[in-house]
Design a protein around this motif. Structure first.
Motif, PDB file in Angstrom:
ATOM      1  N   ASN A   1       0.811  -1.219   0.000  1.00 48.72           N
ATOM      2  CA  ASN A   1       0.000   0.000   0.000  1.00 48.72           C
ATOM      3  C   ASN A   1       0.843   1.267   0.000  1.00 48.72           C
ATOM      4  OD1 ASN A   1      -2.428  -1.476   0.089  1.00 48.72           O
ATOM      5  ND2 ASN A   1      -2.128  -1.810   2.285  1.00 48.72           N
ATOM      6  N   SER A   2       2.131   1.120   0.020  1.00 50.00           N
ATOM      7  CA  SER A   2       3.024   2.260   0.001  1.00 50.00           C
ATOM      8  C   SER A   2       2.901   2.992  -1.333  1.00 50.00           C
ATOM      9  CB  SER A   2       4.462   1.784   0.185  1.00 50.00           C
ATOM     10  OG  SER A   2       5.357   2.822  -0.088  1.00 50.00           O
ATOM     11  N   PRO A   3       3.112   4.321  -1.342  1.00 49.63           N
ATOM     12  CA  PRO A   3       3.040   5.052  -2.601  1.00 49.63           C
ATOM     13  C   PRO A   3       4.178   4.723  -3.556  1.00 49.63           C
ATOM     14  CG  PRO A   3       3.680   6.518  -0.812  1.00 49.63           C
ATOM     15  CD  PRO A   3       3.324   5.192  -0.199  1.00 49.63           C
ATOM     16  N   ARG A   4       5.245   4.115  -3.076  1.00 55.40           N
ATOM     17  CA  ARG A   4       6.358   3.756  -3.952  1.00 55.40           C
ATOM     18  C   ARG A   4       5.989   2.565  -4.811  1.00 55.40           C
ATOM     19  NH1 ARG A   4      12.281   4.142  -1.357  1.00 55.40           N
ATOM     20  NH2 ARG A   4      12.696   6.116  -2.337  1.00 55.40           N
ATOM     21  N   LYS A   5       6.587   2.497  -5.958  1.00 54.45           N
ATOM     22  CA  LYS A   5       6.343   1.415  -6.900  1.00 54.45           C
ATOM     23  C   LYS A   5       7.466   0.399  -6.812  1.00 54.45           C
ATOM     24  CE  LYS A   5       3.836   4.430  -9.985  1.00 54.45           C
ATOM     25  NZ  LYS A   5       3.660   4.873 -11.349  1.00 54.45           N
ATOM     26  N   HIS A   6       7.221  -0.778  -7.390  1.00 51.34           N
ATOM     27  CA  HIS A   6       8.219  -1.842  -7.373  1.00 51.34           C
ATOM     28  C   HIS A   6       9.506  -1.407  -8.075  1.00 51.34           C
ATOM     29  CE1 HIS A   6       5.103  -4.234  -5.717  1.00 51.34           C
ATOM     30  NE2 HIS A   6       4.448  -4.374  -6.833  1.00 51.34           N
ATOM     31  N   SER A   7       9.378  -0.660  -9.153  1.00 51.70           N
ATOM     32  CA  SER A   7      10.580  -0.195  -9.859  1.00 51.70           C
ATOM     33  C   SER A   7      11.397   0.734  -8.967  1.00 51.70           C
ATOM     34  CB  SER A   7      10.204   0.504 -11.165  1.00 51.70           C
ATOM     35  OG  SER A   7       9.341   1.597 -10.914  1.00 51.70           O
ATOM     36  N   GLU A   8      10.718   1.529  -8.153  1.00 50.77           N
ATOM     37  CA  GLU A   8      11.424   2.403  -7.221  1.00 50.77           C
ATOM     38  C   GLU A   8      12.085   1.589  -6.120  1.00 50.77           C
ATOM     39  OE1 GLU A   8       8.327   5.073  -6.034  1.00 50.77           O
ATOM     40  OE2 GLU A   8       8.636   6.387  -7.759  1.00 50.77           O
ATOM     41  N   ARG A   9      11.431   0.505  -5.726  1.00 44.95           N
ATOM     42  CA  ARG A   9      12.016  -0.372  -4.711  1.00 44.95           C
ATOM     43  C   ARG A   9      13.299  -1.015  -5.248  1.00 44.95           C
ATOM     44  NH1 ARG A   9      13.380  -0.917   0.124  1.00 44.95           N
ATOM     45  NH2 ARG A   9      13.432  -3.026   0.888  1.00 44.95           N
ATOM     46  N   LEU A  10      13.277  -1.448  -6.510  1.00 45.27           N
ATOM     47  CA  LEU A  10      14.493  -1.989  -7.134  1.00 45.27           C
ATOM     48  C   LEU A  10      15.615  -0.959  -7.089  1.00 45.27           C
ATOM     49  CD1 LEU A  10      13.242  -3.881 -10.314  1.00 45.27           C
ATOM     50  CD2 LEU A  10      14.320  -4.876  -8.299  1.00 45.27           C
ATOM     51  N   ASP A  11      15.297   0.279  -7.460  1.00 44.81           N
ATOM     52  CA  ASP A  11      16.301   1.346  -7.443  1.00 44.81           C
ATOM     53  C   ASP A  11      16.852   1.552  -6.033  1.00 44.81           C
ATOM     54  OD1 ASP A  11      16.015   1.785 -10.161  1.00 44.81           O
ATOM     55  OD2 ASP A  11      14.657   3.503  -9.910  1.00 44.81           O
ATOM     56  N   ALA A  12      15.959   1.565  -5.038  1.00 44.89           N
ATOM     57  CA  ALA A  12      16.384   1.770  -3.651  1.00 44.89           C
ATOM     58  C   ALA A  12      17.294   0.639  -3.177  1.00 44.89           C
ATOM     59  CB  ALA A  12      15.159   1.873  -2.738  1.00 44.89           C
ATOM     60  N   LEU A  13      17.080  -0.555  -3.693  1.00 46.88           N
ATOM     61  CA  LEU A  13      17.910  -1.707  -3.337  1.00 46.88           C
ATOM     62  C   LEU A  13      19.185  -1.787  -4.173  1.00 46.88           C
ATOM     63  CD1 LEU A  13      15.065  -4.368  -3.011  1.00 46.88           C
ATOM     64  CD2 LEU A  13      16.479  -3.476  -1.132  1.00 46.88           C
ATOM     65  N   GLY A  14      19.312  -0.900  -5.160  1.00 46.77           N
ATOM     66  CA  GLY A  14      20.482  -0.920  -6.034  1.00 46.77           C
ATOM     67  C   GLY A  14      20.479  -2.082  -7.004  1.00 46.77           C
ATOM     68  N   ILE A  15      19.278  -2.539  -7.381  1.00 51.69           N
ATOM     69  CA  ILE A  15      19.144  -3.686  -8.277  1.00 51.69           C
ATOM     70  C   ILE A  15      18.719  -3.210  -9.656  1.00 51.69           C
ATOM     71  CG2 ILE A  15      17.866  -5.812  -8.750  1.00 51.69           C
ATOM     72  CD1 ILE A  15      17.506  -6.093  -5.702  1.00 51.69           C
ATOM     73  N   GLN A  16      19.469  -3.621 -10.661  1.00 54.47           N
ATOM     74  CA  GLN A  16      19.115  -3.341 -12.046  1.00 54.47           C
ATOM     75  C   GLN A  16      18.740  -4.662 -12.707  1.00 54.47           C
ATOM     76  OE1 GLN A  16      22.165  -1.421 -14.317  1.00 54.47           O
ATOM     77  NE2 GLN A  16      20.794  -0.989 -16.020  1.00 54.47           N
ATOM     78  N   LEU A  17      17.582  -4.690 -13.358  1.00 60.09           N
ATOM     79  CA  LEU A  17      17.168  -5.922 -14.027  1.00 60.09           C
ATOM     80  C   LEU A  17      18.078  -6.214 -15.216  1.00 60.09           C
ATOM     81  CD1 LEU A  17      13.258  -5.731 -14.038  1.00 60.09           C
ATOM     82  CD2 LEU A  17      14.755  -7.017 -12.507  1.00 60.09           C
ATOM     83  N   PRO A  18      18.403  -7.470 -15.424  1.00 57.07           N
ATOM     84  CA  PRO A  18      19.239  -7.839 -16.569  1.00 57.07           C
ATOM     85  C   PRO A  18      18.441  -7.795 -17.868  1.00 57.07           C
ATOM     86  CG  PRO A  18      18.570  -9.794 -15.362  1.00 57.07           C
ATOM     87  CD  PRO A  18      18.063  -8.616 -14.583  1.00 57.07           C
ATOM     88  N   THR A  19      19.108  -8.020 -18.965  1.00 53.34           N
ATOM     89  CA  THR A  19      18.436  -8.187 -20.250  1.00 53.34           C
ATOM     90  C   THR A  19      17.538  -9.415 -20.149  1.00 53.34           C
ATOM     91  OG1 THR A  19      20.343  -7.252 -21.378  1.00 53.34           O
ATOM     92  CG2 THR A  19      18.821  -8.563 -22.727  1.00 53.34           C
ATOM     93  N   PRO A  20      16.314  -9.338 -20.640  1.00 55.44           N
ATOM     94  CA  PRO A  20      15.416 -10.501 -20.536  1.00 55.44           C
ATOM     95  C   PRO A  20      16.016 -11.729 -21.218  1.00 55.44           C
ATOM     96  CG  PRO A  20      14.220  -8.574 -21.308  1.00 55.44           C
ATOM     97  CD  PRO A  20      15.675  -8.216 -21.311  1.00 55.44           C
ATOM     98  N   PRO A  21      15.783 -12.896 -20.637  1.00 56.97           N
ATOM     99  CA  PRO A  21      16.318 -14.124 -21.237  1.00 56.97           C
ATOM    100  C   PRO A  21      15.613 -14.456 -22.543  1.00 56.97           C
ATOM    101  CG  PRO A  21      14.879 -14.653 -19.395  1.00 56.97           C
ATOM    102  CD  PRO A  21      15.011 -13.159 -19.432  1.00 56.97           C
ATOM    103  N   THR A  22      16.263 -15.269 -23.348  1.00 54.05           N
ATOM    104  CA  THR A  22      15.653 -15.758 -24.579  1.00 54.05           C
ATOM    105  C   THR A  22      15.492 -17.266 -24.471  1.00 54.05           C
ATOM    106  OG1 THR A  22      17.810 -15.937 -25.635  1.00 54.05           O
ATOM    107  CG2 THR A  22      16.587 -13.905 -26.024  1.00 54.05           C
ATOM    108  N   PRO A  23      14.447 -17.812 -25.070  1.00 54.04           N
ATOM    109  CA  PRO A  23      14.201 -19.251 -24.980  1.00 54.04           C
ATOM    110  C   PRO A  23      15.345 -20.074 -25.570  1.00 54.04           C
ATOM    111  CG  PRO A  23      12.265 -18.117 -25.831  1.00 54.04           C
ATOM    112  CD  PRO A  23      13.392 -17.113 -25.814  1.00 54.04           C
ATOM    113  N   LEU A  24      15.560 -21.240 -24.982  1.00 53.47           N
ATOM    114  CA  LEU A  24      16.563 -22.175 -25.493  1.00 53.47           C
ATOM    115  C   LEU A  24      15.941 -23.163 -26.475  1.00 53.47           C
ATOM    116  CD1 LEU A  24      18.491 -23.047 -22.190  1.00 53.47           C
ATOM    117  CD2 LEU A  24      19.112 -21.386 -23.956  1.00 53.47           C
ATOM    118  N   GLY A  25      14.646 -23.059 -26.695  1.00 49.87           N
ATOM    119  CA  GLY A  25      13.938 -23.983 -27.584  1.00 49.87           C
ATOM    120  C   GLY A  25      12.691 -23.336 -28.158  1.00 49.87           C
TER     121      GLY A  25
END
Length: 164
Positions: free
Chosen positions: A8-32
């Motif tokens: 219920n916090s006004p912050r968003k998940h993307s802001e939480r990632l930033d606050a934690l110093g986490i950057q999402l990697p490039t999305p994976p691609t299927p192996l099949g």
């Protein structure tokens, strides 16, 4: 944002990632011949996600013989980051994710290995940091003799999302 990641916090998940110093990697691609994500109603399912970092597996081998519990936790965490990246890429906005509903984790282990839950916590702890511990998720962890491309961890996630 409260330390528990209150939904219920006004912050968003993307802001939480930033606050934690986490950057999402490039999305994976299927192996099949499959897709990484599939949306059904308000549920987004991921395929089996591996712990790739910059296009290479973080670790290879089996827990209990080639890898430690700590290495397994790190692999599970990276697989979880890749699952978030796949979901974010599919949705176009990380903040459309409402919560993590279910996490499935397959671990390549020896017959004697018994610390499955501790390894899986590498992923679960990351999700709790981002989405809040009180949101929780169900989880199934299993040990198997081998996994594709000698990965020690395969993770799949079901997210609840906002449908546009």
């Amino acid at each position: 944002m409260p330390a528990n990641g209150d939904r219920n916090s006004p912050r968003k998940h993307s802001e939480r990632l930033d606050a934690l110093g986490i950057q999402l990697p490039t999305p994976p691609t299927p192996l099949g011949n499959y897709v990484e994500t599939s949306l059904v109603g308000t549920l987004l399912f991921t395929s089996g996600i591996l712990p790739f970092v910059d296009g290479k597996l973080l670790f290879t081998g089996r827990l209990g013989v080639d890898l430690t519990v700590e290495q397994g936790q790190e692999a599970a965490r990276y697989a979880a980051l890749n699952a978030l990246a796949a979901a974010s890429h599919f949705l176009g906005d990380m903040d459309r994710i409402q919560k993590v509903v279910r996490v499935g984790i397959a671990l390549a282990t020896t017959e004697a290995f018994t610390q499955h839950a501790a390894v899986a916590d590498g992923a679960s702890d990351l999700f709790a940091q981002i989405f809040g511990k009180e949101q929780g998720h169900t989880r199934l962890v299993s040990g198997v003799y081998s996994l594709p491309v000698r990965t020690p961890v395969v993770l799949d996630v079901v997210f609840e999302v906002v449908v546009q």
